[in-house]
Motif scaffolding. Structure first.
Motif, PDB file in Angstrom:
ATOM      1  N   VAL A  69      34.218  34.351  33.525  1.00  0.00           N
ATOM      2  CA  VAL A  69      34.199  35.841  34.442  1.00  0.00           C
ATOM      3  C   VAL A  69      35.410  34.678  35.844  1.00  0.00           C
ATOM      4  CG1 VAL A  69      31.543  36.205  34.750  1.00  0.00           C
ATOM      5  CG2 VAL A  69      32.611  33.763  36.193  1.00  0.00           C
ATOM      6  N   ASP A  70      35.833  35.595  36.616  1.00  0.00           N
ATOM      7  CA  ASP A  70      37.510  34.517  37.607  1.00  0.00           C
ATOM      8  C   ASP A  70      35.918  33.930  38.949  1.00  0.00           C
ATOM      9  OD1 ASP A  70      38.362  33.449  38.742  1.00  0.00           O
ATOM     10  OD2 ASP A  70      40.299  35.318  38.459  1.00  0.00           O
ATOM     11  N   ILE A  71      35.656  33.464  38.846  1.00  0.00           N
ATOM     12  CA  ILE A  71      35.401  33.005  40.568  1.00  0.00           C
ATOM     13  C   ILE A  71      36.552  32.020  41.237  1.00  0.00           C
ATOM     14  CG2 ILE A  71      33.300  33.239  40.030  1.00  0.00           C
ATOM     15  CD1 ILE A  71      32.140  30.995  39.664  1.00  0.00           C
ATOM     16  N   ASN A  72      37.541  31.806  40.403  1.00  0.00           N
ATOM     17  CA  ASN A  72      38.381  30.539  41.009  1.00  0.00           C
ATOM     18  C   ASN A  72      38.498  31.452  42.388  1.00  0.00           C
ATOM     19  OD1 ASN A  72      40.170  28.966  41.038  1.00  0.00           O
ATOM     20  ND2 ASN A  72      42.110  30.476  40.295  1.00  0.00           N
ATOM     21  N   VAL A  73      37.514  31.265  43.503  1.00  0.00           N
ATOM     22  CA  VAL A  73      37.537  31.914  45.031  1.00  0.00           C
ATOM     23  C   VAL A  73      38.020  30.540  46.752  1.00  0.00           C
ATOM     24  CG1 VAL A  73      36.301  32.967  44.450  1.00  0.00           C
ATOM     25  CG2 VAL A  73      34.931  30.905  45.152  1.00  0.00           C
ATOM     26  N   PRO A  74      39.149  31.258  46.681  1.00  0.00           N
ATOM     27  CA  PRO A  74      39.091  30.323  48.201  1.00  0.00           C
ATOM     28  C   PRO A  74      37.997  29.876  49.093  1.00  0.00           C
ATOM     29  CG  PRO A  74      39.601  32.744  49.162  1.00  0.00           C
ATOM     30  CD  PRO A  74      39.269  32.644  48.010  1.00  0.00           C
TER      31      PRO A  74
ATOM     32  N   ARG B 137      35.756  38.540  44.779  1.00  0.00           N
ATOM     33  CA  ARG B 137      35.597  38.159  42.699  1.00  0.00           C
ATOM     34  C   ARG B 137      35.060  37.793  42.445  1.00  0.00           C
ATOM     35  NH1 ARG B 137      41.499  34.661  41.161  1.00  0.00           N
ATOM     36  NH2 ARG B 137      42.464  36.372  41.492  1.00  0.00           N
ATOM     37  N   ILE B 138      33.942  37.203  43.091  1.00  0.00           N
ATOM     38  CA  ILE B 138      31.798  36.916  42.714  1.00  0.00           C
ATOM     39  C   ILE B 138      31.374  37.958  42.774  1.00  0.00           C
ATOM     40  CG2 ILE B 138      29.491  36.223  43.173  1.00  0.00           C
ATOM     41  CD1 ILE B 138      30.864  33.708  45.035  1.00  0.00           C
ATOM     42  N   GLN B 139      32.110  39.070  44.436  1.00  0.00           N
ATOM     43  CA  GLN B 139      31.565  40.575  44.250  1.00  0.00           C
ATOM     44  C   GLN B 139      31.480  41.201  43.148  1.00  0.00           C
ATOM     45  OE1 GLN B 139      29.041  41.871  46.245  1.00  0.00           O
ATOM     46  NE2 GLN B 139      28.385  40.005  47.908  1.00  0.00           N
ATOM     47  N   ARG B 140      32.489  41.201  42.492  1.00  0.00           N
ATOM     48  CA  ARG B 140      33.016  42.047  41.440  1.00  0.00           C
ATOM     49  C   ARG B 140      32.717  41.910  40.216  1.00  0.00           C
ATOM     50  NH1 ARG B 140      38.416  43.684  43.217  1.00  0.00           N
ATOM     51  NH2 ARG B 140      38.509  46.084  41.736  1.00  0.00           N
TER      52      ARG B 140
ATOM     53  N   ARG C  31      31.977  43.990  32.546  1.00  0.00           N
ATOM     54  CA  ARG C  31      31.975  46.143  33.655  1.00  0.00           C
ATOM     55  C   ARG C  31      33.531  46.352  34.238  1.00  0.00           C
ATOM     56  NH1 ARG C  31      28.966  48.244  30.688  1.00  0.00           N
ATOM     57  NH2 ARG C  31      26.929  48.383  31.138  1.00  0.00           N
ATOM     58  N   LEU C  32      33.634  44.697  34.801  1.00  0.00           N
ATOM     59  CA  LEU C  32      35.174  44.425  35.634  1.00  0.00           C
ATOM     60  C   LEU C  32      36.188  44.252  34.461  1.00  0.00           C
ATOM     61  CD1 LEU C  32      36.470  43.972  37.820  1.00  0.00           C
ATOM     62  CD2 LEU C  32      36.529  41.992  37.787  1.00  0.00           C
ATOM     63  N   MET C  33      35.953  43.872  33.909  1.00  0.00           N
ATOM     64  CA  MET C  33      36.851  44.548  32.522  1.00  0.00           C
ATOM     65  C   MET C  33      36.649  45.980  32.095  1.00  0.00           C
ATOM     66  SD  MET C  33      39.288  42.703  30.440  1.00  0.00           S
ATOM     67  CE  MET C  33      39.107  41.171  29.748  1.00  0.00           C
TER      68      MET C  33
ATOM     69  N   THR D 169      42.073  54.980  43.899  1.00  0.00           N
ATOM     70  CA  THR D 169      41.422  55.071  42.353  1.00  0.00           C
ATOM     71  C   THR D 169      40.437  54.237  42.105  1.00  0.00           C
ATOM     72  OG1 THR D 169      42.613  57.215  42.078  1.00  0.00           O
ATOM     73  CG2 THR D 169      41.094  56.067  40.836  1.00  0.00           C
ATOM     74  N   TYR D 170      41.880  52.719  42.300  1.00  0.00           N
ATOM     75  CA  TYR D 170      41.374  52.290  41.518  1.00  0.00           C
ATOM     76  C   TYR D 170      42.855  50.587  41.565  1.00  0.00           C
ATOM     77  CZ  TYR D 170      39.755  47.926  38.615  1.00  0.00           C
ATOM     78  OH  TYR D 170      38.956  46.823  38.055  1.00  0.00           O
ATOM     79  N   ILE D 171      42.177  49.143  42.288  1.00  0.00           N
ATOM     80  CA  ILE D 171      42.535  48.272  42.885  1.00  0.00           C
ATOM     81  C   ILE D 171      42.669  47.142  41.972  1.00  0.00           C
ATOM     82  CG2 ILE D 171      43.436  46.929  44.687  1.00  0.00           C
ATOM     83  CD1 ILE D 171      44.254  49.494  45.579  1.00  0.00           C
ATOM     84  N   SER D 172      43.401  47.207  41.351  1.00  0.00           N
ATOM     85  CA  SER D 172      43.331  45.455  40.329  1.00  0.00           C
ATOM     86  C   SER D 172      43.226  43.915  41.438  1.00  0.00           C
ATOM     87  CB  SER D 172      44.373  46.035  39.271  1.00  0.00           C
ATOM     88  OG  SER D 172      43.903  44.563  38.614  1.00  0.00           O
ATOM     89  N   THR D 173      42.657  43.357  41.195  1.00  0.00           N
ATOM     90  CA  THR D 173      41.764  41.897  41.716  1.00  0.00           C
ATOM     91  C   THR D 173      43.248  40.888  41.049  1.00  0.00           C
ATOM     92  OG1 THR D 173      39.909  41.754  40.925  1.00  0.00           O
ATOM     93  CG2 THR D 173      40.048  42.317  42.857  1.00  0.00           C
TER      94      THR D 173
END
Length: 396
Positions: A20-25, A36-39, A169-171, A370-374
């Motif tokens: 996962v990517d949880i490299n959050v501020p 990123r955690i929510q996603r 699911r996010l991927m 439609t879709y926003i990529s993080t």
């Protein structure tokens, strides 16, 4: 799709190593933005619902292969627990004794977070021994970190070659959205590419002119193209040394049947400041002591008219200096139209990379695309037509 999804895996009773990517501020020991955690929550919940045991692999910061206390993933744990609504166990290493012991103690319904993978030099080197040690911890590998898929690291690429693998699911959502936008899109396809410098997006522009029907170039990048055509852009931000490159892209676009849309009118000012005195001029009439800070109303009308006839839209970067008013008008107006058409089911809109999300959020349009990529770099490299190691490994 060559890659598998969670639906195609037998998860019951299995340890699912989930990248996962949880490299959050983080500020003062607290996560300040948990987007990123929510996603990643849909992936974790689906693994749990299927009887799997999610074990999270992630990086945090750039410790460069050394254990750095302030880059411990333990700081993310409280926000992860709050978002997931259940306790999250933590292991003080991602391989070796602590990790093995924590995994062995897992019961159904448990979630385990392993320590920062980048505390080991073998992560970024994709070292075989490190990858084998990671893989030994689980039964299945699930990659839900599209934003890190452009890195051939141990936890993003190497491990997928040792375990049965799938996309989270996010991927899955990212890949499906990008396939719809660039793989086999509904035509006409329109792209909006903005930002400060052409030099950072040469590969992107070169790939897009061969894949889209209309390409809008905005921001400081547009100034470089205008200057390349012999137009005086005053004191505007422009890369004059890239004139030949800009003209090559224009020639390539013409040969490919791609219409390049540059500003026909512009908003100019003598200073780069909020609410600076400004005026609208023709694109070829910028005063020598002024700078172009936004596309003008006629340019916006043309962009919107093109958008109304498009079926697919790819958006990367703002059309002007969106950070300061009133030079956010072009970006806001075009984004609002894209959002409106998307909501009406008339347009498939995919956006991401760099300042894009910030610009669309400021325009109150992001949640209607439609879709926003993080993802940042991974989104851009996909748009550039490059193979992403983390995605390729899932298909191997």
């Amino acid at each position: 799709m060559a890659w598998k999804t969670l639906d195609e895996m037998e998860l019951a009773g299995k340890v699912v190593l989930t990248r996962v990517d949880i490299n959050v501020p983080v500020k003062n020991g607290t996560v300040t933005d948990d987007t990123r955690i929510q996603r990643i929550l849909p992936t974790l919940r689906d693994i749990l619902a299927a009887g799997g045991k999610p074990v999270l692999l992630a990086h945090f910061g750039r410790p460069k292969g050394e254990r750095v206390a302030e880059m411990s993933l333990s700081v993310v744990r409280p926000a992860l627990e709050a978002a997931l609504g259940r306790p999250v166990k933590f292991a003080e290493d991602c391989i070796g004794g602590p990790a093995k012991k924590a995994v062995a103690a897992l019961e159904e319904g448990d979630v385990l977070l392993l320590e920062n993978t980048r505390f080991h030099a073998g992560e970024t080197k994709n070292d075989g021994a490190f990858v084998a040690a990671l893989a030994a911890l689980g039964d299945i590998y699930c990659n839900d970190a599209f934003s890190a898929a452009h890195r051939a690291h141990g936890s993003t690429e190497g491990i997928a070659r040792l375990l049965p693998s799938c996309a989270g699911r996010l991927m899955q959502a990212e890949l499906s959205a990008l396939e719809a936008a660039l793989g086999q899109p509904e035509r006409p396809v329109m792209a909006v590419v903005g930002g400060a410098k052409v030099s950072t997006k040469l590969d992107l522009l070169g790939n897009l002119v061969e894949k889209v029907d209309h390409l809008v170039i905005g921001g400081g990048m547009a100034n470089t193209f205008l200057a390349a055509q012999g137009i005086n852009v005053g004191k505007s931000l422009a890369e004059h040394d890239l004139a030949d490159t800009a003209n090559e892209i224009l020639t390539k676009a013409e040969a490919a049947g791609c219409e390049i849309i540059l500003p026909s009118d512009v908003v100019v000012a003598r200073e780069f400041a909020a609410n600076a005195e400004n005026e609208v001029t023709a694109a070829d009439a910028c005063p020598v002591d002024a700078m172009i800070l936004d596309a003008g109303p006629a340019s916006v009308d043309r962009i919107i008219a093109t958008m109304e006839n498009a079926k697919t839209l790819i958006w990367n970067g703002p059309l002007g200096a969106f950070e300061i008013e009133p030079f956010d008008k072009a970006t806001n107006a075009a984004a609002a139209k894209a959002a409106e058409l998307s909501e009406a089911g008339r347009l498939i809109s995919v956006a991401g990379g760099g300042d894009t999300v910030a610009a669309l959020n400021k325009a109150h349009a992001a949640d209607r695309f439609t879709y926003i990529s993080t993802a940042g770099g991974a989104f851009l490299e996909w748009m550039e037509g490059k193979e992403l190691p983390g995605v390729a490994a899932l298909s191997a």
